[in-house]
Design a protein around this motif. Structure first.
Motif, PDB file in Angstrom:
ATOM      1  N   THR A  50     -58.871 155.368  42.435  1.00  0.00           N
ATOM      2  CA  THR A  50     -59.454 154.229  43.153  1.00  0.00           C
ATOM      3  C   THR A  50     -60.799 154.612  43.755  1.00  0.00           C
ATOM      4  N   ALA A  51     -60.859 155.792  44.355  1.00  0.00           N
ATOM      5  CA  ALA A  51     -62.122 156.272  44.926  1.00  0.00           C
ATOM      6  C   ALA A  51     -63.171 156.450  43.829  1.00  0.00           C
ATOM      7  N   TRP A  52     -62.757 156.987  42.682  1.00  0.00           N
ATOM      8  CA  TRP A  52     -63.676 157.183  41.564  1.00  0.00           C
ATOM      9  C   TRP A  52     -64.211 155.848  41.056  1.00  0.00           C
ATOM     10  N   ASN A  53     -63.342 154.861  40.935  1.00  0.00           N
ATOM     11  CA  ASN A  53     -63.744 153.560  40.405  1.00  0.00           C
ATOM     12  C   ASN A  53     -64.724 152.835  41.315  1.00  0.00           C
ATOM     13  N   CYS A  54     -64.744 153.167  42.579  1.00  0.00           N
ATOM     14  CA  CYS A  54     -65.642 152.487  43.509  1.00  0.00           C
ATOM     15  C   CYS A  54     -66.996 153.167  43.647  1.00  0.00           C
ATOM     16  N   LEU A  55     -67.183 154.243  42.939  1.00  0.00           N
ATOM     17  CA  LEU A  55     -68.493 154.890  42.960  1.00  0.00           C
ATOM     18  C   LEU A  55     -69.478 154.067  42.140  1.00  0.00           C
ATOM     19  N   PRO A  56     -70.751 154.124  42.479  1.00  0.00           N
ATOM     20  CA  PRO A  56     -71.748 153.441  41.655  1.00  0.00           C
ATOM     21  C   PRO A  56     -71.770 154.032  40.242  1.00  0.00           C
ATOM     22  N   LEU A  65     -61.659 163.675  47.283  1.00  0.00           N
ATOM     23  CA  LEU A  65     -60.966 162.976  46.202  1.00  0.00           C
ATOM     24  C   LEU A  65     -61.875 162.789  44.991  1.00  0.00           C
ATOM     25  N   CYS A  66     -63.116 162.413  45.221  1.00  0.00           N
ATOM     26  CA  CYS A  66     -64.040 162.170  44.116  1.00  0.00           C
ATOM     27  C   CYS A  66     -64.445 163.464  43.415  1.00  0.00           C
ATOM     28  N   VAL A  67     -64.635 164.530  44.158  1.00  0.00           N
ATOM     29  CA  VAL A  67     -64.964 165.818  43.532  1.00  0.00           C
ATOM     30  C   VAL A  67     -63.792 166.298  42.691  1.00  0.00           C
ATOM     31  N   LEU A  68     -62.588 166.135  43.189  1.00  0.00           N
ATOM     32  CA  LEU A  68     -61.419 166.519  42.403  1.00  0.00           C
ATOM     33  C   LEU A  68     -61.291 165.653  41.155  1.00  0.00           C
ATOM     34  N   ALA A  69     -61.593 164.369  41.266  1.00  0.00           N
ATOM     35  CA  ALA A  69     -61.577 163.489  40.094  1.00  0.00           C
ATOM     36  C   ALA A  69     -62.628 163.943  39.079  1.00  0.00           C
ATOM     37  N   TYR A  70     -63.802 164.302  39.545  1.00  0.00           N
ATOM     38  CA  TYR A  70     -64.859 164.804  38.657  1.00  0.00           C
ATOM     39  C   TYR A  70     -64.386 166.052  37.923  1.00  0.00           C
ATOM     40  N   CYS A  94     -68.232 148.045  50.206  1.00  0.00           N
ATOM     41  CA  CYS A  94     -69.083 149.212  49.995  1.00  0.00           C
ATOM     42  C   CYS A  94     -68.392 150.249  49.130  1.00  0.00           C
ATOM     43  N   CYS A  95     -67.173 150.520  49.416  1.00  0.00           N
ATOM     44  CA  CYS A  95     -66.453 151.535  48.666  1.00  0.00           C
ATOM     45  C   CYS A  95     -64.979 151.362  48.965  1.00  0.00           C
ATOM     46  N   SER A  96     -64.138 151.623  48.000  1.00  0.00           N
ATOM     47  CA  SER A  96     -62.714 151.404  48.225  1.00  0.00           C
ATOM     48  C   SER A  96     -62.162 152.367  49.256  1.00  0.00           C
ATOM     49  N   CYS A  97     -62.792 153.515  49.370  1.00  0.00           N
ATOM     50  CA  CYS A  97     -62.286 154.486  50.331  1.00  0.00           C
ATOM     51  C   CYS A  97     -62.539 154.014  51.754  1.00  0.00           C
ATOM     52  N   HIS A  98     -63.592 153.264  51.912  1.00  0.00           N
ATOM     53  CA  HIS A  98     -63.861 152.673  53.213  1.00  0.00           C
ATOM     54  C   HIS A  98     -63.225 151.305  53.305  1.00  0.00           C
ATOM     55  N   ARG A  99     -62.507 150.951  52.229  1.00  0.00           N
ATOM     56  CA  ARG A  99     -61.901 149.634  52.063  1.00  0.00           C
ATOM     57  C   ARG A  99     -62.993 148.584  52.205  1.00  0.00           C
ATOM     58  N   PHE A 100     -62.722 147.504  52.824  1.00  0.00           N
ATOM     59  CA  PHE A 100     -63.755 146.495  53.041  1.00  0.00           C
ATOM     60  C   PHE A 100     -64.238 146.655  54.474  1.00  0.00           C
ATOM     61  N   THR A 115     -47.284 150.761  51.886  1.00  0.00           N
ATOM     62  CA  THR A 115     -47.713 151.601  53.000  1.00  0.00           C
ATOM     63  C   THR A 115     -48.079 153.012  52.556  1.00  0.00           C
ATOM     64  N   ILE A 116     -47.201 153.670  51.857  1.00  0.00           N
ATOM     65  CA  ILE A 116     -47.441 155.054  51.470  1.00  0.00           C
ATOM     66  C   ILE A 116     -47.987 155.154  50.058  1.00  0.00           C
ATOM     67  N   GLY A 117     -47.665 154.219  49.196  1.00  0.00           N
ATOM     68  CA  GLY A 117     -48.065 154.266  47.803  1.00  0.00           C
ATOM     69  C   GLY A 117     -49.552 154.442  47.562  1.00  0.00           C
ATOM     70  N   PRO A 118     -50.430 153.639  48.193  1.00  0.00           N
ATOM     71  CA  PRO A 118     -51.870 153.791  47.951  1.00  0.00           C
ATOM     72  C   PRO A 118     -52.453 155.106  48.465  1.00  0.00           C
ATOM     73  N   ARG A 119     -51.718 155.818  49.289  1.00  0.00           N
ATOM     74  CA  ARG A 119     -52.208 157.094  49.797  1.00  0.00           C
ATOM     75  C   ARG A 119     -51.938 158.246  48.843  1.00  0.00           C
ATOM     76  N   ALA A 120     -51.096 158.028  47.848  1.00  0.00           N
ATOM     77  CA  ALA A 120     -50.768 159.078  46.894  1.00  0.00           C
ATOM     78  C   ALA A 120     -52.008 159.463  46.096  1.00  0.00           C
ATOM     79  N   PHE A 121     -52.088 160.732  45.736  1.00  0.00           N
ATOM     80  CA  PHE A 121     -53.248 161.226  45.005  1.00  0.00           C
ATOM     81  C   PHE A 121     -53.445 160.483  43.688  1.00  0.00           C
ATOM     82  N   ALA A 122     -52.356 160.170  42.998  1.00  0.00           N
ATOM     83  CA  ALA A 122     -52.435 159.507  41.697  1.00  0.00           C
ATOM     84  C   ALA A 122     -53.065 158.126  41.799  1.00  0.00           C
ATOM     85  N   ILE A 123     -53.052 157.527  42.976  1.00  0.00           N
ATOM     86  CA  ILE A 123     -53.628 156.197  43.175  1.00  0.00           C
ATOM     87  C   ILE A 123     -54.957 156.276  43.921  1.00  0.00           C
TER      88      ILE A 123
END
Length: 159
Positions: free
Chosen positions: A90-96, A29-34, A141-147, A78-86
């Motif tokens: 979200t994964a990008w924003n949680c990167l350092p 997800l992050c590489v695609l965002a990049y 730690c990261c949104s992809c790992h949630r909390f 349930t399904i909404g946060p799994r969509a690529f657009a979200i």
């Protein structure tokens, strides 16, 4: 020799420097965002990425200067946060912040991202092995790992 509670797969994954499945999804997800932010992705994906600095009312915020992306609202929980657009913004924003630096080349970004995610997954394994299960706290730690739900109190044997 491995401890009784450890897994051979965890040991092999650590030796080969492979990411676990959730970290691998985050990596993709992050590489695609990049690639979308740097113009090397298809146009139909680029439209999902809007920097905070490009929105008129938010351009003066601190998040605009740190390279954050806007995350659209999900219609369902349930399904909404799994969509690529979200999930990808979200994964990008949680990167350092140093990983979101636009000056990195793709190869440098991938290398640093993999190291970051590998360290996070190693932290999860460390916490699972080294902490007692008495006091639960959330470590962001990261949104992809949630909390990550880890405990704060180390066992007496760890020191």
């Amino acid at each position: 020799l491995l401890p009784r509670t450890s897994s051979v797969a965890d040991r092999i994954r650590t030796e080969l420097h492979w990411l676990d499945i959730p970290s691998r999804v985050t990596f993709k997800l992050c590489v695609l965002a990049y690639r979308c932010l740097h113009g090397s992705a298809p146009a139909y994906l680029v439209r999902y990425f809007t920097p905070v600095s490009a929105i008129a009312g938010r351009s003066h915020l601190r998040s605009a200067a740190s390279g954050l992306l806007t995350v659209p609202r999900a219609n369902t929980s349930t399904i909404g946060p799994r969509a690529f657009a979200i999930s990808s913004p979200t994964a990008w924003n949680c990167l350092p912040v140093d990983l979101r630096d636009p000056g990195h080349s793709l190869l440098t970004f991938r290398r640093k991202l993999k190291t970051h995610l590998f360290n996070l997954s190693s932290f999860k394994v460390f916490c699972k092995d080294e902490y007692s299960l008495t006091d639960q706290h959330s470590v962001n730690c990261c949104s992809c790992h949630r909390f990550l739900s880890v405990s704060c109190l180390r066992t007496a044997s760890s020191f």
